[in-house]
Structures are given as C-alpha cells and as structure tokens.
Design a protein around this motif. Structure first.
Motif, PDB file in Angstrom:
ATOM      1  N   ILE A   1      24.054 107.891 -64.991  1.00  0.00           N
ATOM      2  CA  ILE A   1      23.099 108.391 -64.059  1.00  0.00           C
ATOM      3  C   ILE A   1      21.835 106.748 -64.295  1.00  0.00           C
ATOM      4  N   VAL A   2      22.269 105.848 -65.185  1.00  0.00           N
ATOM      5  CA  VAL A   2      21.826 104.373 -65.353  1.00  0.00           C
ATOM      6  C   VAL A   2      22.355 103.836 -63.487  1.00  0.00           C
ATOM      7  N   ARG A   3      23.793 103.558 -63.498  1.00  0.00           N
ATOM      8  CA  ARG A   3      23.318 103.195 -61.618  1.00  0.00           C
ATOM      9  C   ARG A   3      23.841 103.670 -60.768  1.00  0.00           C
ATOM     10  N   ASP A   4      23.332 105.304 -61.061  1.00  0.00           N
ATOM     11  CA  ASP A   4      22.778 105.953 -59.969  1.00  0.00           C
ATOM     12  C   ASP A   4      20.658 105.784 -59.787  1.00  0.00           C
ATOM     13  N   ALA A   5      19.650 105.803 -60.903  1.00  0.00           N
ATOM     14  CA  ALA A   5      18.577 104.428 -60.829  1.00  0.00           C
ATOM     15  C   ALA A   5      18.708 103.774 -60.262  1.00  0.00           C
ATOM     16  N   ILE A   6      19.234 102.773 -59.859  1.00  0.00           N
ATOM     17  CA  ILE A   6      19.403 100.993 -59.684  1.00  0.00           C
ATOM     18  C   ILE A   6      19.973 101.716 -58.157  1.00  0.00           C
ATOM     19  N   ALA A   7      18.968 101.102 -57.255  1.00  0.00           N
ATOM     20  CA  ALA A   7      19.017 100.923 -55.972  1.00  0.00           C
ATOM     21  C   ALA A   7      20.158  99.865 -55.533  1.00  0.00           C
ATOM     22  N   ASP A   8      19.559  98.447 -55.782  1.00  0.00           N
ATOM     23  CA  ASP A   8      19.926  97.564 -56.070  1.00  0.00           C
ATOM     24  C   ASP A   8      21.242  96.792 -56.161  1.00  0.00           C
ATOM     25  N   GLU A   9      22.468  96.662 -55.144  1.00  0.00           N
ATOM     26  CA  GLU A   9      23.606  96.832 -55.404  1.00  0.00           C
ATOM     27  C   GLU A   9      24.349  95.960 -56.550  1.00  0.00           C
ATOM     28  N   ASP A  10      23.439  94.788 -56.541  1.00  0.00           N
ATOM     29  CA  ASP A  10      23.894  93.370 -57.399  1.00  0.00           C
ATOM     30  C   ASP A  10      22.844  93.480 -59.326  1.00  0.00           C
ATOM     31  N   LYS A  11      22.267  94.316 -58.843  1.00  0.00           N
ATOM     32  CA  LYS A  11      21.451  94.086 -59.997  1.00  0.00           C
ATOM     33  C   LYS A  11      22.616  95.630 -60.431  1.00  0.00           C
ATOM     34  N   LYS A  12      23.181  96.572 -59.653  1.00  0.00           N
ATOM     35  CA  LYS A  12      23.329  97.462 -60.644  1.00  0.00           C
ATOM     36  C   LYS A  12      24.934  97.799 -60.888  1.00  0.00           C
ATOM     37  N   GLY A  13      25.127  96.675 -60.647  1.00  0.00           N
ATOM     38  CA  GLY A  13      26.711  96.362 -60.279  1.00  0.00           C
ATOM     39  C   GLY A  13      26.866  95.394 -62.271  1.00  0.00           C
ATOM     40  N   ARG A  14      25.614  94.466 -62.218  1.00  0.00           N
ATOM     41  CA  ARG A  14      25.695  93.566 -63.245  1.00  0.00           C
ATOM     42  C   ARG A  14      24.751  94.297 -64.861  1.00  0.00           C
ATOM     43  N   ILE A  15      24.155  95.150 -64.718  1.00  0.00           N
ATOM     44  CA  ILE A  15      23.381  96.545 -65.865  1.00  0.00           C
ATOM     45  C   ILE A  15      24.640  97.256 -65.948  1.00  0.00           C
ATOM     46  N   SER A  16      25.028  97.834 -65.170  1.00  0.00           N
ATOM     47  CA  SER A  16      26.282  98.954 -65.345  1.00  0.00           C
ATOM     48  C   SER A  16      27.539  98.410 -65.778  1.00  0.00           C
ATOM     49  N   ALA A  17      28.097  97.279 -65.784  1.00  0.00           N
ATOM     50  CA  ALA A  17      28.917  96.375 -66.280  1.00  0.00           C
ATOM     51  C   ALA A  17      28.498  95.486 -67.940  1.00  0.00           C
ATOM     52  N   VAL A  18      27.270  95.308 -67.817  1.00  0.00           N
ATOM     53  CA  VAL A  18      27.064  95.320 -69.355  1.00  0.00           C
ATOM     54  C   VAL A  18      27.149  96.161 -70.447  1.00  0.00           C
ATOM     55  N   TYR A  19      26.483  97.407 -69.210  1.00  0.00           N
ATOM     56  CA  TYR A  19      26.868  98.391 -70.470  1.00  0.00           C
ATOM     57  C   TYR A  19      27.339  99.373 -70.861  1.00  0.00           C
ATOM     58  N   ASN A  20      29.056  99.429 -69.862  1.00  0.00           N
ATOM     59  CA  ASN A  20      30.363  99.243 -69.827  1.00  0.00           C
ATOM     60  C   ASN A  20      30.620  98.979 -71.123  1.00  0.00           C
ATOM     61  N   LEU A  21      30.608  97.427 -70.952  1.00  0.00           N
ATOM     62  CA  LEU A  21      31.476  96.634 -72.448  1.00  0.00           C
ATOM     63  C   LEU A  21      30.554  97.316 -74.007  1.00  0.00           C
ATOM     64  N   PHE A  22      29.550  97.908 -73.770  1.00  0.00           N
ATOM     65  CA  PHE A  22      28.789  98.011 -75.395  1.00  0.00           C
ATOM     66  C   PHE A  22      29.514  99.924 -75.378  1.00  0.00           C
ATOM     67  N   ALA A  23      29.979 100.363 -74.153  1.00  0.00           N
ATOM     68  CA  ALA A  23      30.098 101.811 -74.533  1.00  0.00           C
ATOM     69  C   ALA A  23      32.041 101.982 -73.917  1.00  0.00           C
ATOM     70  N   PHE A  24      32.140 101.389 -74.005  1.00  0.00           N
ATOM     71  CA  PHE A  24      33.488 101.387 -74.421  1.00  0.00           C
ATOM     72  C   PHE A  24      34.217 100.933 -76.617  1.00  0.00           C
ATOM     73  N   PRO A  25      33.682 100.434 -77.371  1.00  0.00           N
ATOM     74  CA  PRO A  25      33.913 100.175 -78.547  1.00  0.00           C
ATOM     75  C   PRO A  25      33.329 101.535 -78.886  1.00  0.00           C
ATOM     76  N   ALA A  26      32.148 101.381 -78.424  1.00  0.00           N
ATOM     77  CA  ALA A  26      30.828 102.889 -79.062  1.00  0.00           C
ATOM     78  C   ALA A  26      32.099 103.903 -78.802  1.00  0.00           C
ATOM     79  N   PHE A  27      32.370 103.759 -77.785  1.00  0.00           N
ATOM     80  CA  PHE A  27      33.481 105.072 -77.463  1.00  0.00           C
ATOM     81  C   PHE A  27      35.049 105.445 -78.691  1.00  0.00           C
ATOM     82  N   MET A  28      35.562 104.385 -78.824  1.00  0.00           N
ATOM     83  CA  MET A  28      36.680 103.839 -79.519  1.00  0.00           C
ATOM     84  C   MET A  28      36.112 104.064 -81.420  1.00  0.00           C
TER      85      MET A  28
END
Length: 255
Positions: A146-173
């Motif tokens: 949802i966060v990715r789809d809400a951001i139009a700018d490709e560079d900003k989308k990539g950076r924000i979703s990458a940071v999100y992913n770094l927190f999501a995986f430890p939470a998942f584990m």
C-alpha cells in the motif's frame, strides 16, 4: 542518444534469448522435485500418529511454503539494502517482486494451515499465537504494498519502501519464529509441543519433505525472475531506464 538506445535494445533481446540457455536446468529441477513431492506426498508411507493421522501429509506442502516465503522475504530485504546503497532501479524491482512472491507463498501457507487446523483442531482458525502472529506478519507486508502504491515518485518510492522492508523482515521473523516459542501454542515445536523432528519421520519422509522445500524455493525464484523481467521491460517502455546514467551500465534483465 540513438546508439546507447540501440545497444540497450540489443542487450535486452540477447538476455531474453539467453533465458533458454543450459543454465535454466534448475527450472526443470523445480518441476521434477515438485512432481515427485506431490505424488509421494499423497501416496507415500506416513506414520500413524494420534490426532494427525493422514493430515501429516500436509507437512510436505504447508511447511515448505513457509520456508520458501522466509527465503524470498530475506532476499527482498537484502536487495532493499542494495537499493539504498546504489539507488539502482533493478535492485528495487528485485526487492518488490521477491516480496510479492513471498506474500503469495504466505497466503498459500495460511490456506493450507487453515485446512490442516480444521482436521486436527476442529476449526479453521483459533486463538493460537502463531496463527495470529502469521496474520499480523502478512498485514505488515500488505501495508508495504500500500505504501509503494501511494507514492508516485519512483526514487522516493524505492527509498521509502526499502527502509520499510528493512524493518518489516525483522518484525516478521520475531512474529513467526520467536514470539510463538515464548508462549503456549498448538503448533508442533512450540509451547512444549514436540516438533516433527521428534516424531517418526523416517528417511523416505525426509527425502519427500526436503524435495518439496527445494522445489518450492526454485519455483518461487522462477516466477520472480519472470516478473522482474516483465517489470524491467515495462520500465524501459515507460522511459525509466533510458535517460538515467545510473541504469545504463546494468544488465537489466539478468535477474
């Protein structure tokens, strides 16, 4: 500008044709392993255990799907780090597509787990900590999309979703593999319940089980590489990888 554009087209065509090279042997291996695991999973011998009975055959499908999901989400987090370091569109696309594949396997894991629960616990869903933790983990990754789809700018989308992913995986584990072990759970290996390694899992069952694990991992990787190629091809058509110098030196379809 015409020469780099022509070279880019040529490289993409060569890479697409190279997909049928001898290095694609692992795709055939995935097919063979999953056929073997499916046939033997239903027809092979299994121990007669109380409560589980014939439902123990779901061990060949439910657990390998979760193992594959964990691998794909790990790969996605690694490429998220790579994207933050390089700003590469390729790394962002690899991260998001491995995340999508991981979520797909997670949904399949939940469905097979619910079917298993119905036959062993009498209901599709209980207040079991591991079930609820799995649902929360899936919601975390749904929020990622949802966060990715809400951001139009490709560079900003990539950076924000990458940071999100770094927190999501430890939470998942933590939700899937750590927290359920700290409390009582109906799942084997949790809350004092013996794991399947303590049951009568003979050599034949181990061969089928690990064939299924490897097969699902290879299948998911195959699906993901196809999706990455399609995404990068779409990016090329949209002009995202033609005018930017930081993509010019990358082998964009060698995913």
């Amino acid at each position: 500008m015409l020469v780099p554009h022509t070279i880019s087209n040529f490289n993409i065509e060569i890479n697409m044709r190279s997909n049928s090279s001898p290095y694609a042997w692992w795709k055939l291996l995935a097919f063979v392993l999953l056929i073997y695991a499916s046939v033997m999973g239903f027809l092979g011998n299994v121990p007669r255990l109380a409560i589980l009975n014939e439902t123990i055959r779901n061990l060949y499908f439910h657990v390998p799907m979760w193992f594959a999901m964990t691998l794909f989400l790990l790969v996605a987090s690694i490429y998220s780090v790579a994207h933050l370091n390089t700003g590469s569109l390729k790394h962002d696309r690899i991260a998001v597509e491995f995340t999508r594949t991981g979520m797909a396997f997670g949904v399949l894991g939940l469905l097979t787990g619910m079917i298993w629960a119905k036959f062993t616990w009498g209901t599709f869903w209980t207040k079991d900590p591991k079930l609820n933790a799995a649902a929360i983990a899936m919601l975390i990754y749904i929020a990622y999309m949802i966060v990715r789809d809400a951001i139009a700018d490709e560079d900003k989308k990539g950076r924000i979703s990458a940071v999100y992913n770094l927190f999501a995986f430890p939470a998942f584990m933590a939700l899937i593999y750590i927290m359920p072990r700290l409390t009582d759970s109906l799942h084997p290996g949790n809350g004092g319940n013996p794991g399947f390694s303590n049951y009568d899992r003979d050599r034949e069952m181990n061969i089928i089980f690990y064939s299924s694990v490897i097969g699902f991992m290879l299948l998911g990787t195959w699906i993901t590489t196809l999706r990455i190629r399609l995404r990068l091809w779409a990016d090329k058509k949209d002009g995202l990888i033609i005018d930017s110098k930081k993509y010019a030196s990358e082998d964009l379809l060698d995913a």
